[in-house]
Write a protein that holds these residues in place. Structure first.
Motif, PDB file in Angstrom:
ATOM      1  N   THR A  48       0.840  -1.190   0.000  1.00 22.14           N
ATOM      2  CA  THR A  48       0.000   0.000   0.000  1.00 22.14           C
ATOM      3  C   THR A  48       0.878   1.244   0.000  1.00 22.14           C
ATOM      4  O   THR A  48       1.813   1.340   0.785  1.00 22.14           O
ATOM      5  CB  THR A  48      -0.915   0.005   1.242  1.00 22.14           C
ATOM      6  OG1 THR A  48      -1.715  -1.175   1.211  1.00 22.14           O
ATOM      7  CG2 THR A  48      -1.808   1.227   1.256  1.00 22.14           C
ATOM      8  N   GLY A  49       0.602   2.190  -0.881  1.00 26.13           N
ATOM      9  CA  GLY A  49       1.408   3.409  -0.989  1.00 26.13           C
ATOM     10  C   GLY A  49       2.591   3.267  -1.921  1.00 26.13           C
ATOM     11  O   GLY A  49       3.342   4.203  -2.151  1.00 26.13           O
ATOM     12  N   SER A  50       2.764   2.078  -2.485  1.00 24.25           N
ATOM     13  CA  SER A  50       3.843   1.846  -3.449  1.00 24.25           C
ATOM     14  C   SER A  50       3.234   1.732  -4.834  1.00 24.25           C
ATOM     15  O   SER A  50       2.171   1.146  -5.013  1.00 24.25           O
ATOM     16  CB  SER A  50       4.592   0.553  -3.119  1.00 24.25           C
ATOM     17  OG  SER A  50       5.469   0.201  -4.167  1.00 24.25           O
ATOM     18  N   TRP A  71       6.688   7.860 -10.683  1.00 20.67           N
ATOM     19  CA  TRP A  71       6.979   7.392  -9.328  1.00 20.67           C
ATOM     20  C   TRP A  71       8.426   6.917  -9.294  1.00 20.67           C
ATOM     21  O   TRP A  71       8.959   6.424 -10.279  1.00 20.67           O
ATOM     22  CB  TRP A  71       6.015   6.275  -8.921  1.00 20.67           C
ATOM     23  CG  TRP A  71       4.627   6.796  -8.782  1.00 20.67           C
ATOM     24  CD1 TRP A  71       3.682   6.859  -9.769  1.00 20.67           C
ATOM     25  CD2 TRP A  71       4.051   7.390  -7.636  1.00 20.67           C
ATOM     26  NE1 TRP A  71       2.548   7.446  -9.289  1.00 20.67           N
ATOM     27  CE2 TRP A  71       2.739   7.783  -7.977  1.00 20.67           C
ATOM     28  CE3 TRP A  71       4.504   7.624  -6.331  1.00 20.67           C
ATOM     29  CZ2 TRP A  71       1.884   8.396  -7.069  1.00 20.67           C
ATOM     30  CZ3 TRP A  71       3.644   8.232  -5.432  1.00 20.67           C
ATOM     31  CH2 TRP A  71       2.354   8.624  -5.804  1.00 20.67           C
ATOM     32  N   SER A  77       7.474   4.821  -3.817  1.00 20.76           N
ATOM     33  CA  SER A  77       6.476   5.517  -3.005  1.00 20.76           C
ATOM     34  C   SER A  77       6.632   7.028  -3.074  1.00 20.76           C
ATOM     35  O   SER A  77       5.857   7.760  -2.471  1.00 20.76           O
ATOM     36  CB  SER A  77       6.557   5.042  -1.550  1.00 20.76           C
ATOM     37  OG  SER A  77       7.851   5.258  -1.037  1.00 20.76           O
ATOM     38  N   SER A  97       4.721  14.436   0.294  1.00 16.79           N
ATOM     39  CA  SER A  97       3.471  14.240   1.034  1.00 16.79           C
ATOM     40  C   SER A  97       2.249  14.449   0.150  1.00 16.79           C
ATOM     41  O   SER A  97       1.241  13.780   0.317  1.00 16.79           O
ATOM     42  CB  SER A  97       3.412  15.153   2.255  1.00 16.79           C
ATOM     43  OG  SER A  97       3.401  16.506   1.865  1.00 16.79           O
TER      44      SER A  97
END
Length: 151
Positions: A48-50, A71, A77, A97
């Protein structure tokens, strides 16, 4: 098809779909068996988040996390627009962020790829400063009119 882990090979588990899949930190090699990521190259990749997938590079043992477009980072991430292999066109800093480029002075747009008008003399002699603009030295001896904060 599998009904339980015992129906699968070493380092595989039986998924809810009925397919044998590699256990955590193990990856399916091009040769069809699971191998352990001893280098840690794929640690966090695909979590998750990758925004990446673990892929084999040049052999059935060398792995890396292949990132989706825009990315980057060890686990893919971190992300901001990438132009010609340069994050934020090399004229800004990625805010990890919110994944937005914060452009260097003198550059605008979401990619930080557009240079605003730059003048060789100070702003007052080169052009008129409009309401809510400030004169900023972009680099040595070069000035640009930029909007004040909030405008």
């Amino acid at each position: 098809m599998c009904l339980s882990d015992s129906d699968c090979r070493d380092h595989e588990t039986c998924a809810a779909s009925g397919a044998c899949v590699c256990a955590d930190d193990w990856y399916m090699s091009p040769l069809g068996y699971c191998i352990y990521d001893s280098s840690g190259a794929c640690s966090g990749c695909g979590a998750t988040g990758s925004y990446g997938t673990c892929e084999f590079v040049t052999s059935d043992t060398e792995m890396s996390c292949k990132c989706e477009d825009d990315w980057y980072g060890d686990a893919c991430s971190s992300g901001c627009p990438i132009v010609d292999a340069m994050i934020c066109s090399n004229h800004g800093t990625c805010n990890d962020s919110d994944h937005i480029c914060e452009c260097d002075t003198g550059y605008i747009d979401e990619l930080c790829s557009t240079l605003v008008a730059v003048y060789s003399a100070d702003c007052a002699r080169s052009f008129t400063i409009e309401d809510h603009q400030v004169c900023t030295e972009v680099y040595s001896g070069r000035y640009a009119a930029e909007c004040e904060d909030g405008y």
